[in-house]
Motif scaffolding. Structure first.
Motif, PDB file in Angstrom:
ATOM      1  N   MET A 167       0.847  -1.177   0.000  1.00  0.00           N
ATOM      2  CA  MET A 167       0.000   0.000   0.000  1.00  0.00           C
ATOM      3  C   MET A 167       0.888   1.234   0.000  1.00  0.00           C
ATOM      4  O   MET A 167       1.944   1.247   0.640  1.00  0.00           O
ATOM      5  N   SER A 168       0.487   2.269  -0.723  1.00  0.00           N
ATOM      6  CA  SER A 168       1.245   3.514  -0.684  1.00  0.00           C
ATOM      7  C   SER A 168       1.363   4.014   0.752  1.00  0.00           C
ATOM      8  O   SER A 168       0.397   3.962   1.519  1.00  0.00           O
ATOM      9  N   GLY A 169       2.532   4.509   1.094  1.00  0.00           N
ATOM     10  CA  GLY A 169       2.724   5.073   2.425  1.00  0.00           C
ATOM     11  C   GLY A 169       1.894   6.302   2.681  1.00  0.00           C
ATOM     12  O   GLY A 169       1.699   6.712   3.828  1.00  0.00           O
ATOM     13  N   THR A 170       1.378   6.919   1.613  1.00  0.00           N
ATOM     14  CA  THR A 170       0.546   8.109   1.776  1.00  0.00           C
ATOM     15  C   THR A 170      -0.897   7.749   2.120  1.00  0.00           C
ATOM     16  O   THR A 170      -1.684   8.628   2.465  1.00  0.00           O
ATOM     17  N   HIS A 171      -1.249   6.467   2.016  1.00  0.00           N
ATOM     18  CA  HIS A 171      -2.641   6.061   2.191  1.00  0.00           C
ATOM     19  C   HIS A 171      -2.931   5.638   3.628  1.00  0.00           C
ATOM     20  O   HIS A 171      -2.032   5.467   4.450  1.00  0.00           O
ATOM     21  N   TYR A 172      -4.194   5.475   3.908  1.00  0.00           N
ATOM     22  CA  TYR A 172      -4.651   5.120   5.237  1.00  0.00           C
ATOM     23  C   TYR A 172      -5.708   4.036   5.107  1.00  0.00           C
ATOM     24  O   TYR A 172      -6.170   3.725   4.005  1.00  0.00           O
ATOM     25  N   GLY A 173      -6.109   3.470   6.222  1.00  0.00           N
ATOM     26  CA  GLY A 173      -7.153   2.453   6.203  1.00  0.00           C
ATOM     27  C   GLY A 173      -6.717   1.167   6.872  1.00  0.00           C
ATOM     28  O   GLY A 173      -5.527   0.938   7.123  1.00  0.00           O
ATOM     29  N   THR A 174      -7.698   0.329   7.181  1.00  0.00           N
ATOM     30  CA  THR A 174      -7.439  -0.942   7.871  1.00  0.00           C
ATOM     31  C   THR A 174      -7.087  -1.989   6.830  1.00  0.00           C
ATOM     32  O   THR A 174      -7.920  -2.814   6.414  1.00  0.00           O
ATOM     33  N   CYS A 175      -5.851  -1.939   6.393  1.00  0.00           N
ATOM     34  CA  CYS A 175      -5.381  -2.780   5.292  1.00  0.00           C
ATOM     35  C   CYS A 175      -4.268  -3.705   5.784  1.00  0.00           C
ATOM     36  O   CYS A 175      -3.212  -3.240   6.227  1.00  0.00           O
ATOM     37  N   VAL A 176      -4.506  -5.000   5.707  1.00  0.00           N
ATOM     38  CA  VAL A 176      -3.484  -5.998   6.014  1.00  0.00           C
ATOM     39  C   VAL A 176      -2.738  -6.285   4.718  1.00  0.00           C
ATOM     40  O   VAL A 176      -3.347  -6.623   3.697  1.00  0.00           O
ATOM     41  N   LEU A 177      -1.429  -6.163   4.771  1.00  0.00           N
ATOM     42  CA  LEU A 177      -0.592  -6.174   3.574  1.00  0.00           C
ATOM     43  C   LEU A 177       0.517  -7.215   3.681  1.00  0.00           C
ATOM     44  O   LEU A 177       0.797  -7.736   4.768  1.00  0.00           O
ATOM     45  N   HIS A 178       1.180  -7.480   2.546  1.00  0.00           N
ATOM     46  CA  HIS A 178       2.396  -8.308   2.495  1.00  0.00           C
ATOM     47  C   HIS A 178       2.154  -9.717   3.015  1.00  0.00           C
ATOM     48  O   HIS A 178       3.068 -10.344   3.575  1.00  0.00           O
ATOM     49  N   VAL A 179       0.954 -10.243   2.878  1.00  0.00           N
ATOM     50  CA  VAL A 179       0.670 -11.588   3.390  1.00  0.00           C
ATOM     51  C   VAL A 179       1.663 -12.576   2.774  1.00  0.00           C
ATOM     52  O   VAL A 179       1.774 -12.686   1.554  1.00  0.00           O
ATOM     53  N   SER A 180       2.371 -13.292   3.644  1.00  0.00           N
ATOM     54  CA  SER A 180       3.436 -14.197   3.197  1.00  0.00           C
ATOM     55  C   SER A 180       3.246 -15.580   3.817  1.00  0.00           C
ATOM     56  O   SER A 180       2.915 -15.685   4.995  1.00  0.00           O
ATOM     57  N   PRO A 181       3.510 -16.626   3.037  1.00  0.00           N
ATOM     58  CA  PRO A 181       3.834 -16.617   1.614  1.00  0.00           C
ATOM     59  C   PRO A 181       2.653 -16.115   0.788  1.00  0.00           C
ATOM     60  O   PRO A 181       1.505 -16.303   1.170  1.00  0.00           O
ATOM     61  N   GLU A 182       2.953 -15.516  -0.360  1.00  0.00           N
ATOM     62  CA  GLU A 182       1.916 -14.959  -1.217  1.00  0.00           C
ATOM     63  C   GLU A 182       1.082 -16.063  -1.865  1.00  0.00           C
ATOM     64  O   GLU A 182       1.479 -17.240  -1.921  1.00  0.00           O
ATOM     65  N   SER A 183      -0.061 -15.662  -2.404  1.00  0.00           N
ATOM     66  CA  SER A 183      -0.978 -16.652  -2.978  1.00  0.00           C
ATOM     67  C   SER A 183      -0.400 -17.333  -4.214  1.00  0.00           C
ATOM     68  O   SER A 183      -0.651 -18.522  -4.454  1.00  0.00           O
ATOM     69  N   ALA A 184       0.392 -16.617  -5.020  1.00  0.00           N
ATOM     70  CA  ALA A 184       0.906 -17.187  -6.271  1.00  0.00           C
ATOM     71  C   ALA A 184       1.857 -18.344  -6.048  1.00  0.00           C
ATOM     72  O   ALA A 184       2.073 -19.153  -6.966  1.00  0.00           O
TER      73      ALA A 184
END
Length: 574
Positions: free
Chosen positions: A475-492
Motif C-alpha cells: 500500500m502507498s505510504g501516503t494512504h490510510y485504512g485498515t489494510c493488512v498487507l504483504h501476506v506471506s507466503p503470497e498466494s501465487a
C-alpha cells in the motif's frame, strides 16, 4: 587512522600505470576536454543521478548534481556524473517495486566497473532510496546519500493538502458525489506545487529519514524541502564530504552495524512511516550482512510510539516537520531508546548530532509521553493465513476494526477487483473482509501498491469509509485504512491466501498480532489438493528473472543471489 595515499585509491588502477591500457584511459578522459592536471592524482567521485523527465519528484536533480560537482572540484576531487535508472513512482508500470532490485544491480555494477573511489547517491522517490543504498552497500566503497527532499505544502480552497493522502480521500469523495468532476480537475494542479517527493510521510520520506537516522546522509538532510535554497547547499556539502570520506576510507562497512539499522527502525516507528519500509529496511540489512527480521520491527513498534504529527497518521506535512527541527529534533525526542554510539558518514556518532538538535514545535514533533496516536506504526501479524507474516499500520487504521471477524469477499486478481468492486450486485457489507489474491512479488509480479482496496461504491454511498482489506500486495505510504498487507507466503506460490473462498470467515486481532482463516484443516487440505499455481505473466527478460528469483516480502523481496554473500571483488584490467 592515517589518510589513504593517492596510490591506494581504486581509480588509480585505471589511471596511474605506465602501460597502454592506462594511456587509453587518460587519453579518452582528455578527449572530453579535461586537462591532465584536472583529473590525475585526484579521487574520482561518482554522482549517481536518478533524474528523469518522467520522475517529477527528481526534476531538480540535474541542478543538485551541479552543486555536488562544484564542491567536489573545490575539495580536490574529480566528479563524474553517471545516470542511473530513474523510478518515478507514479509513472512506472506495473510498479516501481519490480525495478528496485534492477536499480540496485545497476548501482553496484556502475561503481564496480568504473574507476570510482566514492559516490554521492542522488535520489529520494520511493524505490530509488533503497535501490541506491542496496547497491552501494553491496559495492562497499565510501558513499553518501543526498536525498531529493519533500515538495512544498499544497493548498485548495483554504485546506492544506498532502500528496497521495488527499488523492485517496477526494477520489472517494468524487465516487460518492461529495465533490464534482470540476473540483477533481482543479485539484490536479493544487496538490503538488513544487518538485520533490511526497510531502506526507509516504515511502519516500520514510526511507530517506531512515537512511538519515542510519548515518548514511549528512545529519538532518532528509528533512530539507526540495525547493529550499538550503537543499542546494546540502547537496554541495555532500560533494565536499565524500572527498573527505574517500581519503579516510570511510566506507559503509566501517561504521554500519546492526545498531544503525535498529536506530533506523526506531525512527521509522516514531514517524508513523510507510509499511513499505518493513520490506526495504530488511533488504538493505541483508545487503550489509546484518540480521534484521519482521519480529525485530514488531518489537520496536511496541516500544516506540508515533511522535511525528504527519499525514497519514497525523495532521501536518513534511514542510512543517522541517521548520520544527526536522529529523535531528526527532532523534532528540528518541534519545533514551537510540544507540547513541552508532556511527555516520561524518565519522561521528548520534551523540554528536544530538548536540545541535532542538525542537521548535511540540505539536509537530511530540515528546514520548504525548504521542500522536495510540496505535503503533506497524504490527506484524501471524497465523494460519500468514505463516511467515503480514503487516498492518494501526496508526492509520480504524481502531474499531483492530479486532474484527468477517466474511471474505474474494477477488482472484486486480483485474477481477476492478471489474466487480462497484457492481451493485456485489454481495458485501461494511463488516465484510475484502480479499485480493495474486498481487504479491511473483504473482503480480512486482507487488504493486494495490493493497488499499477501494471501498465498494454502494458502501461509500452509505457513508462507509473504511473496512478490513487483506492482500499480498503493498500500500502507498501516503494512504490510510485498515489494510493488512504483504501476506506471506503470497498466494501465487501457494500461500494460504490462495485457498480463501467467498464466505469464509477471517479473524484479525491486532493486539494479539494474529490473522487467521477460520476454516478447518481437513477442508484446507482438500482445497490445497485442488489448487494449481497461476501461469507466470511472462518468462521474458528482466521480469522473468524477477519472478524466478525474488524472495518473499518477509525477506525483503531482494533476489536470493544478491542478499549477503561474499564480495564480488575488483574487475580485471587488461
Amino acid at each position: 587512522m592515517a589518510p589513504k595515499s593517492i596510490g591506494e585509491l581504486r581509480s588509480q588502477r585505471w589511471f596511474a600505470a605506465a602501460d597502454m591500457r592506462a594511456f587509453a584511459h587518460r587519453q579518452r578522459t582528455q578527449q572530453m576536454g579535461l586537462r591532465r592536471e584536472e583529473f590525475m592524482g585526484k579521487p574520482v567521485i561518482a554522482i549517481l543521478n536518478t533524474w528523469s523527465d518522467m520522475s517529477p519528484c527528481h526534476a531538480h536533480l540535474r541542478d543538485r548534481a551541479e552543486a555536488v560537482k562544484r564542491a567536489v572540484w573545490a575539495a580536490g576531487g574529480y566528479p563524474v556524473e553517471l545516470p542511473a535508472l530513474s523510478l518515478g513512482e507514479v509513472m512506472v508500470k506495473p510498479t516501481t517495486m519490480l525495478y528496485r532490485n534492477l536499480l540496485s544491480i545497476e548501482v553496484e555494477e556502475l561503481l564496480r566497473s568504473h574507476p570510482i573511489d566514492g559516490a554521492v547517491l542522488l535520489g529520494g522517490c520511493d524505490k530509488t532510496a533503497p535501490g541506491l543504498v542496496m547497491g552501494a552497500l553491496s559495492m562497499d566503497i565510501p558513499a553518501i546519500f543526498c536525498p531529493a527532499g519533500p515538495m512544498l505544502n499544497g493548498r485548495w480552497k483554504g485546506q492544506v493538502l498532502g500528496a497521495g493522502t488527499h488523492t485517496r480521500k477526494y477520489w472517494d469523495d468524487l465516487r460518492s458525489g461529495e465533490i464534482t468532476q470540476e473540483d477533481w480537475v482543479d485539484l490536479e494542479s493544487r496538490m503538488t506545487r513544487s518538485h520533490g517527493t511526497c510531502n506526507t510521510m509516504g515511502t519516500a520520506s520514510t526511507m530517506t529519514s531512515i537512511i538519515d537516522a542510519m548515518g548514511l546522509t549528512l545529519p538532518g538532510a532528509s528533512s530539507i524541502p526540495a525547493a529550499d535554497s538550503g537543499h542546494i547547499r546540502m547537496a554541495s556539502a555532500c560533494g565536499e564530504q565524500i572527498v573527505e570520506m574517500v581519503w579516510a576510507d570511510r566506507k559503509p562497512s566501517s561504521f554500519l552495524t546492526r545498531a544503525n539499522f535498529l536506530n533506523g527502525a526506531r525512527v521509522y516507528m516514531a514517524l508513523g512511516g510507510s509499511t513499505n519500509a518493513a520490506i526495504h529496511l530488511i533488504a538493505m540489512a541483508g545487503r550489509a550482512g546484518v540480521e534484521l527480521s519482521l519480529d525485530d520491527l514488531d518489537t520496536i513498534a511496541r516500544e516506540v510510539p508515533v511522535l511525528a504529527n504527519i499525514r497519514p497518521s497525523g495532521e501536518r506535512l513534511m514542510e512543517d516537520f522541517y521548520y520544527a527541527g526536522g529529523l535531528p529534533a526527532l532523534l532528540k525526542r528518541l534519545e533514551a531508546v537510540l544507540d547513541l554510539e552508532a556511527g555516520n558518514v561524518l565519522g561521528g556518532t548520534v551523540s554528536d548530532t544530538l548536540t545541535i538538535a532542538e525542537c521548535y514545535d511540540d505539536d509537530m514533533i511530540r515528546p514520548m509521553d504525548r504521542p500522536v496516536k495510540e496505535g503503533a506504526a506497524l504490527a506484524v501479524l501471524k497465523g494460519n493465513l500468514a505463516p511467515t507474516g503480514a503487516v498492518i499500520k494501526p496508526s492509520a487504521a480504524n481502531p474499531r476494526l483492530a479486532r474484527h471477524t468477517g466474511r471474505a469477499v474474494v477477488f482472484e486478481d486486480y483485474p477481477d477487483l476492478v471489474a466487480r468492486i462497484d457492481d451493485p450486485a456485489l454481495e458485501v457489507t461494511a463488516d465484510s473482509v475484502l480479499v485480493l489474491k495474486n498481487a504479491g512479488p511473483k504473482g503480480a509480479p512486482g507487488m504493486p501498491e494495490w493493497g488499499a482496496l477501494p471501498i465498494p461504491k454502494k458502501l461509500l454511498a452509505e457513508g462507509v469509509r473504511d473496512m478490513l482489506r487483506i492482500s499480498d500486495a503493498r500500500m502507498s505510504g501516503t494512504h490510510y485504512g485498515t489494510c493488512v498487507l504483504h501476506v506471506s507466503p503470497e498466494s501465487a506460490v501457494g500461500g494460504p491466501l490462495a485457498l480463501v473462498r467467498n464466505g469464509d470467515e477471517i479473524a484479525l486481532d491486532v493486539e494479539a498480532r494474529s490473522l487467521d482463516l477460520l476454516v478447518d484443516e481437513p477442508e484446507l487440505k482438500r482445497r490445497r489438493a485442488e489448487w494449481t499455481p497461476p501461469e507466470p505473466k511472462t518468462r521474458r527478460g528482466y521480469t522473468g528473472l524477477y519472478q524466478d528469483h525474488v524472495m518473499q516480502a518477509d525477506q525483503g523481496c531482494d533476489f536470493a543471489f544478491l542478499d549477503g554473500g561474499p564480495a564480488q571483488g575488483e574487475p580485471d584490467i587488461f
